[in-house]
Design a protein around this motif. Structure first.
Motif, mmCIF file in Angstrom:
data_model
loop_
_atom_site.group_PDB
_atom_site.id
_atom_site.type_symbol
_atom_site.label_atom_id
_atom_site.label_comp_id
_atom_site.label_asym_id
_atom_site.label_seq_id
_atom_site.Cartn_x
_atom_site.Cartn_y
_atom_site.Cartn_z
ATOM 1 N N PRO A 267 1.185 -1.164 -0.038
ATOM 2 C CA PRO A 267 0.121 -0.053 0.183
ATOM 3 C C PRO A 267 0.635 1.206 -0.293
ATOM 4 C CG PRO A 267 -1.111 -1.539 1.948
ATOM 5 C CD PRO A 267 -0.065 -2.280 1.485
ATOM 6 N N HIS A 268 1.902 1.135 1.046
ATOM 7 C CA HIS A 268 2.563 2.313 1.137
ATOM 8 C C HIS A 268 3.759 2.934 -0.856
ATOM 9 C CE1 HIS A 268 5.463 -0.360 2.101
ATOM 10 N NE2 HIS A 268 6.658 0.625 1.838
ATOM 11 N N LEU A 269 3.589 2.023 -1.563
ATOM 12 C CA LEU A 269 4.041 2.185 -2.440
ATOM 13 C C LEU A 269 3.255 2.605 -3.650
ATOM 14 C CD1 LEU A 269 7.420 0.185 -2.539
ATOM 15 C CD2 LEU A 269 7.146 2.435 -1.927
ATOM 16 N N ARG A 270 2.164 2.753 -3.799
ATOM 17 C CA ARG A 270 1.158 2.897 -4.752
ATOM 18 C C ARG A 270 0.871 3.853 -4.639
ATOM 19 N NH1 ARG A 270 -3.347 -1.591 -1.746
ATOM 20 N NH2 ARG A 270 -2.415 -3.323 -2.396
ATOM 21 N N PRO A 271 -0.254 4.548 -5.850
ATOM 22 C CA PRO A 271 0.682 5.600 -6.497
ATOM 23 C C PRO A 271 -0.234 7.001 -5.550
ATOM 24 C CG PRO A 271 -0.004 4.165 -8.213
ATOM 25 C CD PRO A 271 -0.113 3.591 -6.936
ATOM 26 N N PHE A 272 -0.228 7.871 -5.507
ATOM 27 C CA PHE A 272 -0.460 9.209 -5.026
ATOM 28 C C PHE A 272 -1.847 9.116 -5.705
ATOM 29 C CE2 PHE A 272 -0.855 13.491 -3.883
ATOM 30 C CZ PHE A 272 -0.755 13.594 -2.537
ATOM 31 N N LEU A 273 -2.908 9.502 -5.128
ATOM 32 C CA LEU A 273 -4.322 9.541 -4.831
ATOM 33 C C LEU A 273 -4.927 11.349 -5.865
ATOM 34 C CD1 LEU A 273 -6.757 10.747 -2.485
ATOM 35 C CD2 LEU A 273 -4.009 11.908 -2.315
#
Length: 503
Positions: A267-273
């Motif tokens: 989760p912490h490396l998924r794209p910014f919203l």
């Protein structure tokens, strides 16, 4: 038939299991409580040294008697300190044990004494330096049990009984290293997490996602988890619920963690919203600067990550999408943004993490493109305790302090309740410092409780707090799936911080 062997924790004995054992028995299980020498078992002989090996032998005696008499599936339950003799015994009788239950206990390792799991850091130091009485470590006074874990859920009568029946803990049981051959690693495990005392399942999953090597074994499919919304003594605060959980654990049920090495990024490396364009970035030491248009000087926002983050985690937090996303967005709005890597690798590292952050702030203020008198600090998650220094003595140049889904009071299991990193206590000295708090509506219960405690303290002292709510947001919502609600909250929070910088 399921056979439970229950091993109590520090200062306590078989009596703590009375109600839980009765309920398990009523459900058809066979229940044995291990009476440890000096703690409800036999009294130590004159001059006898009672250590961890003594207690391992006590548990082995119960295992051996049960294995001969019943032949059922043995589930070995260790609470608190009790997990140390339980694991030591299971390592020597691995084929006899169907499952080990860690009841609000740590993850003991070969060569490490139980002292390392004592939550109170000052107490650990005292014992290392030779504290305690010759007969053992005296049990806590009635109002001091919280040094060993949260007393949430305990009735006054239960706390009275716990205090009256407590016995000195033999020092050797805490100081002697646990020795494991590795055989116990083959035994299935269940962890029962008491969320009023420490992390819940979601927070443990986050630690797995971060790649902490010691935590990765918890994602093994043979490992299951349950939560109980209570303090450190569930056998006294919610015996019926505990009995139900132990029955479920014995059947192999429970929550299983997701391994960190799957094809999908954690989760912490998924794209910014938000879709934010790249910005010029300069890296100096542990600090990255994101620069707006124009020569400046510009106000600046220093973004501080949470943790603990494993020392070997790659990429490091300043390259995580959440922080690069906020930094680019802030720079695009006309302020310098700075992201910082700091050394919060364990709950004992807040002191050196605070030094890293303070040094980075001064480095940012010294840059000629920065207006040194217009600085905002923005803390995230486990970085929340780092706000305490700034709240307690806010400098004139600090125009705003922001926090996203923060931990704002040390959790009981950290053992740092009396340390300086306690924002709930510090906010009374914040004066007129504007505070922007981004609150996740689906926050983990143990963290949400600290936020509510902080807001209560802030209202009491009249602190200037603006709350930005994300009703459907979770901890770390910026990369957990974009929603219009979450995007709006990010924009509103950034606008609130920048408005205070330019006021």
């Amino acid at each position: 038939m399921t056979v439970f062997i229950l091993v109590a924790g520090a200062f306590t004995g078989p009596y703590v299991w009375r109600d839980t054992a009765a309920r398990l028995t009523a459900e058809g299980a066979e229940v044995h409580t291990a009476a440890l020498t000096g703690l409800g078992g036999r009294a130590a002989g004159p001059g006898e040294a009672v250590d961890l090996e003594t207690h391992i032998a006590d548990v082995l005696a119960v295992i051996d008697s049960v294995a001969v008499e019943s032949g059922g599936d043995i589930v070995l339950v260790g609470h608190d300190y009790g997990i140390h003799p339980a694991l030591g015994a299971a390592d020597r009788r691995a084929r006899s044990i169907a499952r080990i239950v860690h009841l609000d206990s740590g993850m003991p390792r070969d060569g490490v004494p139980a002292l390392a799991a004592v939550p109170d850091q000052r107490l650990r130091e005292e014992l290392t330096e030779g504290g305690g009485e010759p007969t053992g470590l005296l049990p806590p006074a009635r109002d001091a049990w919280s040094r060993w874990g949260s007393t949430a859920g305990l009735s006054e009568a239960a706390l009275d009984g716990l205090t009256a029946l407590a016995a000195p803990q033999p020092l050797g049981t805490l100081l002697q290293p646990l020795r494991l051959t590795g055989a116990v690693a083959a035994v299935p495990v269940t962890g029962v997490l008491c969320t009023n005392n420490g992390p819940g399942i979601e927070l443990v999953q986050l630690m797995v996602d971060l790649g902490e090597p010691a935590i990765q074994a918890l994602a093994d499919p043979r490992v299951t988890f349950f939560e109980l919304a209570t303090g450190h003594w569930p056998m006294l605060s919610c015996p019926a619920e505990l009995a139900e959980v132990l029955t479920e654990a014995a059947a192999g049920r429970g929550h299983r963690l997701k391994p960190a090495d799957t094809a999908e990024p954690p989760p912490h490396l998924r794209p910014f919203l938000l879709d934010v364009p790249e910005r010029p970035r300069e890296r100096t030491g542990n600090t990255d600067l994101y620069l707006p248009e124009g020569p400046g000087p510009h106000p600046a926002v220093v973004i501080v990550h949470g943790g603990p983050v494993p020392a070997g985690a790659r990429p490091t937090p300043r390259d995580w999408p959440t922080f690069t996303g906020y930094a680019r967005y802030v720079a695009g709005r006309g302020a310098v943004a700075a992201t910082v890597d700091h050394r919060l690798h364990a709950f004992t590292d807040y002191g050196r993490a605070a030094e890293d952050v303070a040094a980075a702030v001064e480095r940012v203020r010294a840059d000629p493109r920065v207006d040194a008198d217009r600085i905002a600090l923005w803390f995230f998650s486990g970085g929340g305790p780092l706000t305490a220094d700034w709240l307690a003595a806010p400098p004139a140049w600090l125009r705003c302090l922001a926090v996203n889904y923060p931990i704002l009071a040390p959790l009981p299991s950290w053992g740092v309740a009396d340390a300086r990193f306690h924002p709930v206590r510090a906010v009374a000295r914040a004066g007129k410092l504007p505070i922007v708090l981004v609150r996740a509506g689906r926050e983990m219960a143990e963290i949400a409780a600290t936020v509510e405690e902080f807001l209560t303290a802030a209202r009491r002292c009249g602190a200037d707090v603006e709350v930005v709510d994300v009703p459907d947001g979770r901890h770390g919502f910026e990369t957990l799936g974009p929603t219009d609600e979450a995007r709006h909250a990010v924009r509103r929070a950034v606008e609130a911080v920048l408005a205070r910088l330019t006021a």
